[in-house]
Scaffold this motif. Structure first.
Motif, PDB file in Angstrom:
ATOM      1  N   ALA A 171       0.660  -1.363   0.167  1.00  0.00           N
ATOM      2  CA  ALA A 171      -0.009   0.292  -0.116  1.00  0.00           C
ATOM      3  C   ALA A 171       0.651   1.300   0.174  1.00  0.00           C
ATOM      4  O   ALA A 171       1.742   1.112   0.646  1.00  0.00           O
ATOM      5  CB  ALA A 171      -0.736  -0.060   1.745  1.00  0.00           C
ATOM      6  N   PRO A 172       0.686   2.119  -0.744  1.00  0.00           N
ATOM      7  CA  PRO A 172       1.482   3.240   0.015  1.00  0.00           C
ATOM      8  C   PRO A 172       1.798   3.739   0.877  1.00  0.00           C
ATOM      9  O   PRO A 172       2.530   4.572   0.773  1.00  0.00           O
ATOM     10  CB  PRO A 172       0.799   4.646  -1.350  1.00  0.00           C
ATOM     11  N   ARG A 173       0.779   4.070   1.753  1.00  0.00           N
ATOM     12  CA  ARG A 173       1.641   4.778   3.448  1.00  0.00           C
ATOM     13  C   ARG A 173       0.334   3.947   4.299  1.00  0.00           C
ATOM     14  O   ARG A 173      -0.629   3.023   3.449  1.00  0.00           O
ATOM     15  CB  ARG A 173       1.214   6.029   3.298  1.00  0.00           C
TER      16      ARG A 173
ATOM     17  N   SER B  50      -3.729   4.504   4.107  1.00  0.00           N
ATOM     18  CA  SER B  50      -3.965   4.538   3.017  1.00  0.00           C
ATOM     19  C   SER B  50      -5.280   3.704   2.817  1.00  0.00           C
ATOM     20  O   SER B  50      -5.192   2.559   2.659  1.00  0.00           O
ATOM     21  CB  SER B  50      -3.031   4.250   1.663  1.00  0.00           C
TER      22      SER B  50
ATOM     23  N   VAL C  32     -11.190   7.711   2.370  1.00  0.00           N
ATOM     24  CA  VAL C  32     -11.292   8.489   3.409  1.00  0.00           C
ATOM     25  C   VAL C  32     -12.149   7.283   4.810  1.00  0.00           C
ATOM     26  O   VAL C  32     -11.349   7.226   5.966  1.00  0.00           O
ATOM     27  CB  VAL C  32     -10.776   9.731   3.759  1.00  0.00           C
TER      28      VAL C  32
ATOM     29  N   ASN D  25      -9.098   6.453   7.153  1.00  0.00           N
ATOM     30  CA  ASN D  25      -8.363   6.207   6.689  1.00  0.00           C
ATOM     31  C   ASN D  25      -7.430   7.391   6.130  1.00  0.00           C
ATOM     32  O   ASN D  25      -7.733   7.390   4.781  1.00  0.00           O
ATOM     33  CB  ASN D  25      -8.376   5.183   5.224  1.00  0.00           C
TER      34      ASN D  25
ATOM     35  N   PRO E 111      -3.791   8.759   6.175  1.00  0.00           N
ATOM     36  CA  PRO E 111      -1.892   8.004   6.128  1.00  0.00           C
ATOM     37  C   PRO E 111      -1.135   8.769   6.676  1.00  0.00           C
ATOM     38  O   PRO E 111      -1.436  10.065   7.495  1.00  0.00           O
ATOM     39  CB  PRO E 111      -1.823   8.645   4.597  1.00  0.00           C
TER      40      PRO E 111
ATOM     41  N   ARG F  21      -0.326  -4.544   2.097  1.00  0.00           N
ATOM     42  CA  ARG F  21      -2.451  -4.538   1.727  1.00  0.00           C
ATOM     43  C   ARG F  21      -3.404  -5.408   2.456  1.00  0.00           C
ATOM     44  O   ARG F  21      -2.718  -6.760   1.978  1.00  0.00           O
ATOM     45  CB  ARG F  21      -2.411  -5.231   0.433  1.00  0.00           C
TER      46      ARG F  21
ATOM     47  N   HIS G 103      -6.995  -1.325   3.905  1.00  0.00           N
ATOM     48  CA  HIS G 103      -6.249  -0.257   3.792  1.00  0.00           C
ATOM     49  C   HIS G 103      -4.669  -0.836   4.248  1.00  0.00           C
ATOM     50  O   HIS G 103      -5.096  -1.843   4.106  1.00  0.00           O
ATOM     51  CB  HIS G 103      -6.793   0.463   5.134  1.00  0.00           C
TER      52      HIS G 103
END
Length: 285
Positions: free
Chosen positions: A110-112, A115, A122, A133, A135, A188, A213
């Protein structure tokens, strides 16, 4: 836009097919047989945006190609329509495949931390509880701020936790940087991986109802341990073959279980509060 009020109407609206028959599975979930002969699951979101959040989560998990999740057939603001995945009895083969699949799912990343799935909101949910959610880069700080303390505050406000109990959990949060283990990249996550969201089959298991998330991979595994996953030893052994966990991961289980235990505390009351405080005492000592 005309409001869809029944599962059959939702199925027709979203799939473009007439409904031949239907039967209730559980709660707001209905199995619908379309005139094509295909059977789908129709689920009514409990709040605005819930169907979107679940659809985005299922697609994100499915894109990893690691574990089976129901294919999303469509959704609108109120309803989600997915493929029907069958249930069955757990087998050693399916458990080992699930362990390997979870390792690959987590590694897809996942990006962060925090995320949301692409296209997902969110302001999401875990079960019927709100879940933000937002980040972050540092897992212990992010986990305390967005996965533990919001539910502590809600439980105190609702009288489910008292001030002394909340203080125990807050001290555990302060200890997280020291007990979190080696830093890991965001994984993830399914996010709500209790046994009820694992539908078993002889060959493979399917995962449903995600709160997907970016997070720490040990959180998914800790939730499986908390709520009694069948053949968990096989699942974890297969996971370890693909992506070995850092030393001491079993001692970190209670830290990762704070999140689901506190969610259950706010949703179901005092019966889970004692477990949450006991886990926090283990983390904080």
């Amino acid at each position: 836009m005309t409001r869809v009020s029944t599962p059959a109407q939702a199925a027709t609206r979203i799939t473009g097919r007439a409904v031949a028959e239907q039967h209730r599975l559980a709660g707001a979930v209905t199995a619908v047989v379309l005139d094509s002969g295909d059977t789908v699951v129709v689920k009514r979101g409990h709040a605005p945006g819930a169907a979107l959040a679940e659809a985005a989560g299922l697609r994100w998990l499915g894109e990893a190609g690691a574990v089976r999740v129901p294919e999303v057939r469509g959704h609108d603001d109120e309803w989600l329509v997915t493929e029907l995945v069958g249930g069955g009895r757990p087998t050693h083969r399916a458990a080992e495949r699930l362990g390997r699949g979870l390792a690959a799912l987590h590694a897809s990343g996942a990006p962060r931390f925090g995320s949301p799935p692409p296209g997902g909101p969110v302001d999401a949910w875990i079960g019927l509880a709100r879940m933000e959610n937002a980040p972050g880069e540092d897992w212990p700080r992010w986990y305390a701020e967005y996965r533990v303390l919001p539910y502590v505050r809600r439980a105190v406000d609702e009288g489910t936790l008292d001030g002394d109990e909340a203080a125990v959990i807050e001290r555990a949060c302060a200890r997280l940087p020291a007990v979190a283990g080696p830093a890991e990249p965001p994984a993830r996550l399914h996010g709500d991986l209790w046994n009820g969201n694992v539908l078993w089959g002889a060959v493979e298991a399917s995962l449903i109802d995600p709160a997907a998330h970016g997070g720490h991979r040990e959180t998914d595994l800790a939730m499986l341990r908390l709520f009694g996953c069948p053949l968990l030893d096989r699942v974890l052994a297969a996971y370890q073959e693909i992506a070995p966990l850092a030393d001491g991961w079993t001692e970190r289980t209670e830290a990762h279980q704070l999140f689901p235990l506190l969610v259950h505390t706010v949703l179901f009351g005092r019966s889970y509060a004692g477990q949450a405080v006991a886990a926090a005492r283990t983390v904080g000592r």
